[in-house]
Structures are given as structure tokens and as C-alpha cells.
Design a protein around this motif. Structure first.
Motif, PDB file in Angstrom:
ATOM      1  N   TYR A  99      58.946  46.591  46.954  1.00  0.00           N
ATOM      2  CA  TYR A  99      60.226  46.270  46.321  1.00  0.00           C
ATOM      3  C   TYR A  99      61.152  47.474  46.380  1.00  0.00           C
ATOM      4  O   TYR A  99      60.704  48.620  46.417  1.00  0.00           O
ATOM      5  N   CYS A 100      62.432  47.200  46.319  1.00  0.00           N
ATOM      6  CA  CYS A 100      63.471  48.211  46.500  1.00  0.00           C
ATOM      7  C   CYS A 100      63.577  49.151  45.290  1.00  0.00           C
ATOM      8  O   CYS A 100      63.763  48.699  44.155  1.00  0.00           O
ATOM      9  N   GLN A 101      63.501  50.449  45.570  1.00  0.00           N
ATOM     10  CA  GLN A 101      63.637  51.462  44.520  1.00  0.00           C
ATOM     11  C   GLN A 101      65.054  51.489  43.973  1.00  0.00           C
ATOM     12  O   GLN A 101      65.262  51.587  42.768  1.00  0.00           O
ATOM     13  N   ASN A 102      66.029  51.386  44.848  1.00  0.00           N
ATOM     14  CA  ASN A 102      67.434  51.432  44.417  1.00  0.00           C
ATOM     15  C   ASN A 102      67.762  50.278  43.466  1.00  0.00           C
ATOM     16  O   ASN A 102      68.338  50.495  42.388  1.00  0.00           O
ATOM     17  N   CYS A 103      67.390  49.059  43.832  1.00  0.00           N
ATOM     18  CA  CYS A 103      67.701  47.893  42.990  1.00  0.00           C
ATOM     19  C   CYS A 103      66.956  47.969  41.643  1.00  0.00           C
ATOM     20  O   CYS A 103      67.537  47.678  40.591  1.00  0.00           O
ATOM     21  N   TYR A 104      65.687  48.375  41.670  1.00  0.00           N
ATOM     22  CA  TYR A 104      64.919  48.401  40.427  1.00  0.00           C
ATOM     23  C   TYR A 104      65.400  49.519  39.502  1.00  0.00           C
ATOM     24  O   TYR A 104      65.589  49.298  38.307  1.00  0.00           O
ATOM     25  N   LEU A 110      64.197  43.097  40.866  1.00  0.00           N
ATOM     26  CA  LEU A 110      63.150  43.150  41.879  1.00  0.00           C
ATOM     27  C   LEU A 110      63.670  42.525  43.164  1.00  0.00           C
ATOM     28  O   LEU A 110      63.852  41.318  43.239  1.00  0.00           O
ATOM     29  N   SER A 111      63.918  43.352  44.164  1.00  0.00           N
ATOM     30  CA  SER A 111      64.380  42.866  45.466  1.00  0.00           C
ATOM     31  C   SER A 111      63.286  43.179  46.491  1.00  0.00           C
ATOM     32  O   SER A 111      62.923  44.338  46.685  1.00  0.00           O
ATOM     33  N   ARG A 112      62.772  42.113  47.109  1.00  0.00           N
ATOM     34  CA  ARG A 112      61.734  42.296  48.126  1.00  0.00           C
ATOM     35  C   ARG A 112      62.286  43.072  49.305  1.00  0.00           C
ATOM     36  O   ARG A 112      63.447  42.927  49.665  1.00  0.00           O
ATOM     37  N   GLN A 122      63.579  47.603  54.588  1.00  0.00           N
ATOM     38  CA  GLN A 122      65.000  47.441  54.276  1.00  0.00           C
ATOM     39  C   GLN A 122      65.187  46.389  53.194  1.00  0.00           C
ATOM     40  O   GLN A 122      64.536  45.349  53.194  1.00  0.00           O
ATOM     41  N   CYS A 123      66.111  46.692  52.271  1.00  0.00           N
ATOM     42  CA  CYS A 123      66.469  45.769  51.202  1.00  0.00           C
ATOM     43  C   CYS A 123      67.640  44.925  51.688  1.00  0.00           C
ATOM     44  O   CYS A 123      68.651  45.458  52.123  1.00  0.00           O
ATOM     45  N   ARG A 124      67.469  43.606  51.582  1.00  0.00           N
ATOM     46  CA  ARG A 124      68.550  42.712  52.025  1.00  0.00           C
ATOM     47  C   ARG A 124      69.598  42.522  50.928  1.00  0.00           C
ATOM     48  O   ARG A 124      70.632  41.922  51.158  1.00  0.00           O
ATOM     49  N   VAL A 125      69.310  43.049  49.735  1.00  0.00           N
ATOM     50  CA  VAL A 125      70.264  42.914  48.623  1.00  0.00           C
ATOM     51  C   VAL A 125      71.264  44.074  48.650  1.00  0.00           C
ATOM     52  O   VAL A 125      72.466  43.865  48.708  1.00  0.00           O
ATOM     53  N   CYS A 126      70.757  45.307  48.627  1.00  0.00           N
ATOM     54  CA  CYS A 126      71.658  46.474  48.577  1.00  0.00           C
ATOM     55  C   CYS A 126      71.781  47.174  49.927  1.00  0.00           C
ATOM     56  O   CYS A 126      72.523  48.153  50.057  1.00  0.00           O
ATOM     57  N   ARG A 127      71.029  46.683  50.920  1.00  0.00           N
ATOM     58  CA  ARG A 127      71.090  47.210  52.298  1.00  0.00           C
ATOM     59  C   ARG A 127      70.468  48.589  52.460  1.00  0.00           C
ATOM     60  O   ARG A 127      70.594  49.214  53.508  1.00  0.00           O
TER      61      ARG A 127
HETATM   62 ZN   LIG Z   1      67.930  47.037  47.028  1.00  0.00          ZN
END
Ligand SMILES: [Zn+2]
Length: 154
Positions: A99-104, A110-112, A122-127
């Protein structure tokens, strides 16, 4: 919870009870018009009590939702693991997913992460993109090897 809502509910119920008692105890002495007036007051007091009860019910539901969210957040905090460069959480089959450290860290979201299977995520939420230490070392080694051979990369 707002305790004023419970106080208001109890006040409305007390008023309704007092009016009902008055009607019961003085039924013979009250004129019909007076009885009707007292019954109208009783109905009004009961209506107030119903509104107050609905408000208390909503406050309890809101509190239950807050408790549910806090419990879930506390459980997540004990289950989520940090292994640079990502957070990991076990799924229902017991497999760890990144999971993405930036989003969490920024939003407790929790962004896969999607992975190329070679240490890049790569995070598809925050890129945001992440590379494992092994991947960075491999890229650095490849770069240095190419430089030694005199090849241009770009
Ligand atoms: Zn993210």
C-alpha cells in the motif's frame, strides 16, 4: 453525546407524565373542556418526547459510527506493517499486499500499489512511484556498468 438531548427527552416525558396524572386524578372534577385541553397538552408533550427520543437515537447512531471507525483505525494500526518503501497488509487469504506510504501517511487512506514485479511500485491514486533498495542498487549498477563500457543511456 450531547447530554442536553437526553435532558430534554426526560423533561418532555416528565411533563407528559404530570399531565396524565392530573387528568387521571381529577377526572371527575375537570370540566369536559378542561379535560380536552389537558389531553391536547398531553399529546403535545408526547410529540415533543418523540422528537427528543429521535434526536437521542441519532446521537447514539453517530457515536456508534465513530466507535466503529476508531476501532477499525486502531485495528489497522496494529495490522499494517512498514517495510521500505511500502506499507503491507495481509488480505483475506493471508497474502501481503503493498500500500502507498504517501496516501496512508497523509490521509490514512489505503491505496493499493501496482508493481512490475521487479521492485517498482506505483500508486494509481496519488501517482507516487516507489523503488525497493534492491531495485535502486540494480539500476545504479547497470548505469555504472554502461558508463564503464562507454555507452550512452539516453
Ligand atoms: Zn498514493
Amino acid at each position: 453525546m450531547d447530554l442536553a438531548a437526553i435532558g430534554s427527552l426526560l423533561g418532555s416525558l416528565k411533563t407528559a407524565t404530570e399531565i396524565a396524572k392530573l387528568i387521571r386524578e381529577s377526572d371527575a372534577t375537570l370540566e369536559k373542556a378542561e379535560t380536552k385541553l389537558k389531553l391536547a397538552e398531553l399529546v403535545s408533550a408526547i410529540a415533543d418526547a418523540k422528537l427528543d427520543a429521535a434526536e437521542v437515537q441519532q446521537l447514539i447512531l453517530d457515536r456508534d459510527e465513530t466507535i466503529r471507525q476508531l476501532t477499525a483505525a486502531a485495528k489497522l494500526k496494529t495490522e499494517i506493517k512498514w517495510r521500505q518503501p511500502c506499507y503491507y497488509l495481509s488480505n483475506s487469504e493471508g497474502l501481503e499486499e503493498p500500500y502507498c506510504q504517501n496516501c496512508y501517511d497523509s490521509e490514512q487512506k489505503l491505496s493499493r500499489l501496482h508493481s512490475d514485479g521487479k521492485g517498482f511500485f506505483q500508486c494509481r491514486v496519488c501517482r507516487q512511484g516507489y523503488k525497493t533498495a534492491e531495485r535502486l542498487k540494480r539500476e545504479s549498477d547497470d548505469f555504472n556498468a554502461n558508463m564503464k563500457r562507454g555507452r550512452r543511456l539516453f
